[in-house]
Design an enzyme around this catalytic site. Structure first.
Site, PDB file in Angstrom:
ATOM      1  N   GLY A 182      -1.291   1.517  -1.609  1.00 33.43           N
ATOM      2  CA  GLY A 182      -1.812   1.838  -2.940  1.00 33.43           C
ATOM      3  C   GLY A 182      -1.365   3.182  -3.492  1.00 33.43           C
ATOM      4  CG  HIS A 184      -6.457  -3.897   5.459  1.00 34.57           C
ATOM      5  ND1 HIS A 184      -6.702  -2.695   4.829  1.00 34.57           N
ATOM      6  CD2 HIS A 184      -5.367  -4.429   4.853  1.00 34.57           C
ATOM      7  CE1 HIS A 184      -5.799  -2.527   3.871  1.00 34.57           C
ATOM      8  NE2 HIS A 184      -4.981  -3.564   3.868  1.00 34.57           N
ATOM      9  N   GLY A 220      -0.648  -5.916  -1.607  1.00 33.66           N
ATOM     10  CA  GLY A 220      -1.956  -5.601  -2.180  1.00 33.66           C
ATOM     11  C   GLY A 220      -1.909  -5.679  -3.699  1.00 33.66           C
ATOM     12  CD  GLU A 258      -7.535  -1.073   1.557  1.00 36.08           C
ATOM     13  OE1 GLU A 258      -7.991  -2.213   1.361  1.00 36.08           O
ATOM     14  OE2 GLU A 258      -6.513  -0.636   0.994  1.00 36.08           O
ATOM     15  CG  ASN A 296      -5.573  -7.634   1.306  1.00 33.90           C
ATOM     16  OD1 ASN A 296      -6.621  -8.137   0.881  1.00 33.90           O
ATOM     17  ND2 ASN A 296      -5.556  -6.553   2.073  1.00 33.90           N
ATOM     18  CE  LYS A 317      -5.276  -3.819  -0.359  1.00 29.91           C
ATOM     19  NZ  LYS A 317      -4.772  -2.469  -0.248  1.00 29.91           N
ATOM     20  CD  GLU A 330      -1.095  -3.622   5.116  1.00 27.75           C
ATOM     21  OE1 GLU A 330      -0.625  -4.234   4.156  1.00 27.75           O
ATOM     22  OE2 GLU A 330      -2.297  -3.355   5.217  1.00 27.75           O
ATOM     23  CB  SER A 374       3.616   1.100  -2.277  1.00 25.11           C
ATOM     24  OG  SER A 374       2.426   1.865  -2.366  1.00 25.11           O
TER      25      SER A 374
HETATM   26  P1  13P Z   1      -0.722  -2.156  -1.753  1.00 25.24           P
HETATM   27  O1  13P Z   1       0.360  -3.225  -1.832  1.00 25.24           O
HETATM   28  O2  13P Z   1      -1.620  -2.127  -2.936  1.00 25.24           O
HETATM   29  O3  13P Z   1      -0.117  -0.840  -1.392  1.00 25.24           O
HETATM   30  O4  13P Z   1      -1.668  -2.583  -0.538  1.00 25.24           O
HETATM   31  C1  13P Z   1      -1.101  -2.945   0.667  1.00 25.24           C
HETATM   32  C2  13P Z   1      -2.148  -3.514   1.517  1.00 25.24           C
HETATM   33  O5  13P Z   1      -3.072  -2.832   1.932  1.00 25.24           O
HETATM   34  C3  13P Z   1      -2.082  -4.960   1.818  1.00 25.24           C
HETATM   35  O6  13P Z   1      -2.973  -5.309   2.815  1.00 25.24           O
END
Ligand code: 13P
Length: 238
Positions: free
Chosen positions: A160, A88, A217, A90, A10, A12, A154, A196
């Site tokens: 993150g 997601h 991510g 976010e 992802n 983003k 997640e 993470s």
């Molecule tokens: P990170 O791997 O940066 O923690 O993000 C995970 C994520 O939101 C994948 O969709």
């Protein structure tokens, strides 16, 4: 029952890593494992043209109409994508998407022949007050858990942050999510872990029986790290 492991990148709101387009890129299809990239809409076509298995990060449930800034599931499918992320955290946070919106997106994805990768997960406060299973159950119970669906667990507090649940805590939630899936598809539905993931910690998550891969991510933007995560899945799941 064997489920083909899946590692999804992802990206983003970041540009596609230029190395992704190299002939030997880690994001290309490989045997024994499935990979998907989720670029921004601007990079979707380039990824498809380069032969990368590609999905969209979001799709509007309506096929066309007055929705400035949005792209529909119908358009995503027509462009050549096979996958779409739904719900997601976010998007839930930045765009106020509710469970009912996520359901509408997933249903539209399925109607259009797309494979939805549907994200669920609790916040830090919800885990602290031991409501994490209740919250995830609420998010999962409303979903159209049909054959083409993949679920991604997640935990919001792990995204993150560099903080993760223990592999055992993640396995406990994955087994719980699996128990909520209708029996006919319980053993075939893939459940990914996201939050993470790194080259260092990936294998211990993938060693868990109900973790079928990862939604990655930050680490997925670094081709060598992504390659190591893919390799960890190949090695632990073969
Ligand atoms: P990170 O791997 O940066 O923690 O993000 C995970 C994520 O939101 C994948 O969709």
């Amino acid at each position: 029952m064997t489920r083909t492991p899946l590692i999804a990148a992802n990206w983003k709101m970041n540009p596609a890593p230029p190395e992704a387009f190299n002939p030997d890129s880690a994001y290309r299809p490989q045997s024994g494992i499935e990979t998907i990239v989720f670029p921004t809409f601007l990079d979707v076509r380039a990824c498809l043209e380069a032969g990368l298995p590609t999905g969209a990060q979001y799709g509007h449930p309506d096929s066309t109409g007055a929705h400035t800034g949005d792209v529909s599931m119908t358009m995503i499918k027509k462009t050549g994508c096979q996958f779409v992320l739904c719900g997601h955290s976010e998007r839930r946070r930045d765009h106020g998407e509710k469970d009912s919106d996520v359901v509408a997106q997933a249903e539209s994805a399925l109607r259009n022949g797309l494979h939805p990768v549907i994200c669920v997960g609790e916040t830090a406060a919800e885990r602290k007050t031991k409501r994490h299973k209740q919250v995830v159950e609420r998010q999962v119970r409303v979903l159209p858990l049909r054959e083409m669906v993949t679920i991604a667990y997640e935990p919001v507090w792990a995204i993150g942050t560099g903080v993760t649940p223990t592999p055992e805590q993640a396995q406990d939630m994955h087994a719980f999510i699996r128990s909520l899936i209708p029996e006919a598809r319980r053993e075939t539905t893939r459940i990914l872990y996201g939050g993470s993931l790194t080259a260092e910690n990936a294998a211990e998550f993938f060693e868990q029986p109900d973790i079928d891969g990862g939604l990655v991510g930050g680490a997925s933007l670094k081709p060598d790290v992504f390659r190591a995560i893919v390799l960890a899945a190949v090695q632990t799941k073969s």
